[in-house]
Design a protein around this motif. Structure first.
Motif, PDB file in Angstrom:
ATOM      1  N   GLY A  22       0.903  -1.235   0.191  1.00  0.00           N
ATOM      2  CA  GLY A  22      -0.120   0.056  -0.145  1.00  0.00           C
ATOM      3  C   GLY A  22       0.826   1.327   0.045  1.00  0.00           C
ATOM      4  O   GLY A  22       0.407   2.562  -0.709  1.00  0.00           O
ATOM      5  N   ILE A  23       2.118   1.312   0.748  1.00  0.00           N
ATOM      6  CA  ILE A  23       2.785   2.373   0.811  1.00  0.00           C
ATOM      7  C   ILE A  23       3.622   2.456  -0.724  1.00  0.00           C
ATOM      8  O   ILE A  23       3.818   3.614  -1.332  1.00  0.00           O
ATOM      9  CB  ILE A  23       3.934   2.133   1.980  1.00  0.00           C
ATOM     10  CG1 ILE A  23       3.000   2.465   3.274  1.00  0.00           C
ATOM     11  CG2 ILE A  23       4.798   3.128   1.740  1.00  0.00           C
ATOM     12  CD1 ILE A  23       3.919   2.263   4.563  1.00  0.00           C
ATOM     13  N   GLU A  24       4.259   1.161  -1.071  1.00  0.00           N
ATOM     14  CA  GLU A  24       4.902   1.326  -2.224  1.00  0.00           C
ATOM     15  C   GLU A  24       4.254   1.881  -3.377  1.00  0.00           C
ATOM     16  O   GLU A  24       4.761   2.495  -4.322  1.00  0.00           O
ATOM     17  CB  GLU A  24       5.396  -0.259  -2.571  1.00  0.00           C
ATOM     18  CG  GLU A  24       6.483  -0.674  -1.703  1.00  0.00           C
ATOM     19  CD  GLU A  24       7.795   0.140  -1.848  1.00  0.00           C
ATOM     20  OE1 GLU A  24       8.128   0.722  -2.955  1.00  0.00           O
ATOM     21  OE2 GLU A  24       8.560   0.371  -1.004  1.00  0.00           O
ATOM     22  N   THR A  25       2.949   1.422  -3.330  1.00  0.00           N
ATOM     23  CA  THR A  25       1.862   1.928  -4.680  1.00  0.00           C
ATOM     24  C   THR A  25       2.115   3.370  -4.752  1.00  0.00           C
ATOM     25  O   THR A  25       2.071   3.930  -5.769  1.00  0.00           O
ATOM     26  CB  THR A  25       0.469   1.399  -4.343  1.00  0.00           C
ATOM     27  OG1 THR A  25       0.768  -0.025  -4.292  1.00  0.00           O
ATOM     28  CG2 THR A  25      -0.242   1.758  -5.500  1.00  0.00           C
ATOM     29  N   PHE A  26       2.039   3.970  -3.612  1.00  0.00           N
ATOM     30  CA  PHE A  26       1.911   5.650  -3.890  1.00  0.00           C
ATOM     31  C   PHE A  26       3.249   6.168  -3.869  1.00  0.00           C
ATOM     32  O   PHE A  26       3.085   7.355  -4.009  1.00  0.00           O
ATOM     33  CB  PHE A  26       1.126   6.190  -2.344  1.00  0.00           C
ATOM     34  CG  PHE A  26      -0.398   5.745  -2.371  1.00  0.00           C
ATOM     35  CD1 PHE A  26      -1.287   6.659  -2.841  1.00  0.00           C
ATOM     36  CD2 PHE A  26      -0.686   4.363  -2.194  1.00  0.00           C
ATOM     37  CE1 PHE A  26      -2.522   6.361  -2.909  1.00  0.00           C
ATOM     38  CE2 PHE A  26      -2.072   4.104  -2.329  1.00  0.00           C
ATOM     39  CZ  PHE A  26      -3.182   4.812  -2.527  1.00  0.00           C
ATOM     40  N   ARG A  27       4.320   5.599  -3.464  1.00  0.00           N
ATOM     41  CA  ARG A  27       5.462   6.407  -3.533  1.00  0.00           C
ATOM     42  C   ARG A  27       6.000   6.886  -4.778  1.00  0.00           C
ATOM     43  O   ARG A  27       6.402   8.105  -4.395  1.00  0.00           O
ATOM     44  CB  ARG A  27       6.785   5.460  -3.053  1.00  0.00           C
ATOM     45  CG  ARG A  27       8.153   5.832  -2.771  1.00  0.00           C
ATOM     46  CD  ARG A  27       9.012   4.971  -2.682  1.00  0.00           C
ATOM     47  NE  ARG A  27       8.789   3.969  -1.498  1.00  0.00           N
ATOM     48  CZ  ARG A  27       8.919   4.139  -0.097  1.00  0.00           C
ATOM     49  NH1 ARG A  27       9.644   5.534  -0.026  1.00  0.00           N
ATOM     50  NH2 ARG A  27       8.509   3.542   0.657  1.00  0.00           N
ATOM     51  N   SER A  28       5.872   6.605  -5.882  1.00  0.00           N
ATOM     52  CA  SER A  28       6.438   7.281  -6.964  1.00  0.00           C
ATOM     53  C   SER A  28       5.590   8.345  -7.382  1.00  0.00           C
ATOM     54  O   SER A  28       6.256   9.345  -7.952  1.00  0.00           O
ATOM     55  CB  SER A  28       6.779   6.272  -7.999  1.00  0.00           C
ATOM     56  OG  SER A  28       5.425   5.536  -8.468  1.00  0.00           O
ATOM     57  N   ALA A  29       4.414   8.289  -7.370  1.00  0.00           N
ATOM     58  CA  ALA A  29       3.454   9.272  -7.722  1.00  0.00           C
ATOM     59  C   ALA A  29       2.276   9.717  -6.706  1.00  0.00           C
ATOM     60  O   ALA A  29       1.278   9.126  -6.949  1.00  0.00           O
ATOM     61  CB  ALA A  29       2.855   8.837  -9.103  1.00  0.00           C
ATOM     62  N   PRO A  30       2.691  10.104  -5.466  1.00  0.00           N
ATOM     63  CA  PRO A  30       1.580  10.177  -4.500  1.00  0.00           C
ATOM     64  C   PRO A  30       0.591  10.916  -4.885  1.00  0.00           C
ATOM     65  O   PRO A  30      -0.826  10.551  -4.568  1.00  0.00           O
ATOM     66  CB  PRO A  30       2.525  10.988  -3.279  1.00  0.00           C
ATOM     67  CG  PRO A  30       3.758  11.557  -4.058  1.00  0.00           C
ATOM     68  CD  PRO A  30       3.809  10.821  -5.081  1.00  0.00           C
ATOM     69  N   TYR A  31       0.504  12.311  -5.637  1.00  0.00           N
ATOM     70  CA  TYR A  31      -0.448  12.875  -5.795  1.00  0.00           C
ATOM     71  C   TYR A  31      -1.389  12.317  -6.902  1.00  0.00           C
ATOM     72  O   TYR A  31      -2.789  12.262  -6.615  1.00  0.00           O
ATOM     73  CB  TYR A  31      -0.240  14.158  -6.706  1.00  0.00           C
ATOM     74  CG  TYR A  31       0.459  15.276  -5.472  1.00  0.00           C
ATOM     75  CD1 TYR A  31      -0.113  15.657  -4.313  1.00  0.00           C
ATOM     76  CD2 TYR A  31       1.771  15.533  -5.703  1.00  0.00           C
ATOM     77  CE1 TYR A  31       0.696  16.239  -3.327  1.00  0.00           C
ATOM     78  CE2 TYR A  31       2.565  16.361  -4.781  1.00  0.00           C
ATOM     79  CZ  TYR A  31       1.934  16.566  -3.561  1.00  0.00           C
ATOM     80  OH  TYR A  31       2.612  17.510  -2.756  1.00  0.00           O
ATOM     81  N   SER A  32      -1.221  11.671  -8.050  1.00  0.00           N
ATOM     82  CA  SER A  32      -1.855  10.959  -8.731  1.00  0.00           C
ATOM     83  C   SER A  32      -2.419   9.735  -8.243  1.00  0.00           C
ATOM     84  O   SER A  32      -3.692   9.386  -8.560  1.00  0.00           O
ATOM     85  CB  SER A  32      -1.296  10.749 -10.207  1.00  0.00           C
ATOM     86  OG  SER A  32      -0.039  10.011 -10.261  1.00  0.00           O
ATOM     87  N   SER A  33      -1.588   8.959  -7.485  1.00  0.00           N
ATOM     88  CA  SER A  33      -2.183   7.889  -7.015  1.00  0.00           C
ATOM     89  C   SER A  33      -3.304   8.248  -5.908  1.00  0.00           C
ATOM     90  O   SER A  33      -4.279   7.561  -5.737  1.00  0.00           O
ATOM     91  CB  SER A  33      -1.064   7.181  -6.027  1.00  0.00           C
ATOM     92  OG  SER A  33      -0.084   6.877  -6.754  1.00  0.00           O
ATOM     93  N   ILE A  34      -3.206   9.185  -4.945  1.00  0.00           N
ATOM     94  CA  ILE A  34      -4.416   9.646  -4.172  1.00  0.00           C
ATOM     95  C   ILE A  34      -5.668   9.891  -5.013  1.00  0.00           C
ATOM     96  O   ILE A  34      -6.723   9.600  -4.755  1.00  0.00           O
ATOM     97  CB  ILE A  34      -4.078  10.852  -3.339  1.00  0.00           C
ATOM     98  CG1 ILE A  34      -2.924  10.536  -2.141  1.00  0.00           C
ATOM     99  CG2 ILE A  34      -5.045  11.514  -2.669  1.00  0.00           C
ATOM    100  CD1 ILE A  34      -3.340   9.475  -1.177  1.00  0.00           C
TER     101      ILE A  34
END
Length: 107
Positions: A22-34
């Motif tokens: 869950g953390i790794e998924t958001f790491r590289s592109a936090p704004y677009s992932s959110i």
């Protein structure tokens, strides 16, 4: 009502740390992932797909002193940093050192 930070106990004794998917998924592109996650959750929560769903995102800056229970958050980050130092996992060291730096800023 005074807001406080609350972190759940690790009752399952899991130790994934920052390698959690869950953390790794958001790491590289936090704004677009959110944005993607919020959009998906909104679609899933819609009781009928006939009405449009509207999402609005704003990036805001607040003074550190306005963060509820900031003293407790800083203490928690300090504890996490100490644990990261003991485990010697570089990813965790860097993360919590950066978190500590951010919490020293004025905003």
């Amino acid at each position: 009502m005074k807001l406080k930070w609350k972190f759940l106990d690790n009752q399952a004794n899991e130790n994934e740390g920052l390698a959690n998917s869950g953390i790794e998924t958001f790491r590289s592109a936090p704004y677009s992932s959110i944005a993607r996650e919020c959009g998906q959750n909104s679609i899933d929560a819609s009781s009928d797909n006939k009405n449009p769903i509207s999402l609005k995102f704003e990036k805001i800056t607040v003074p550190i002193i306005e963060i509820p229970d900031i003293k407790s958050l800083k203490t928690t980050i300090d504890h996490c940093l100490e644990k990261a130092k003991k485990s010697n996992v570089n990813k965790e060291l860097v993360f919590f050192e950066n978190a500590k730096k951010y919490l020293k800023k004025m905003k």
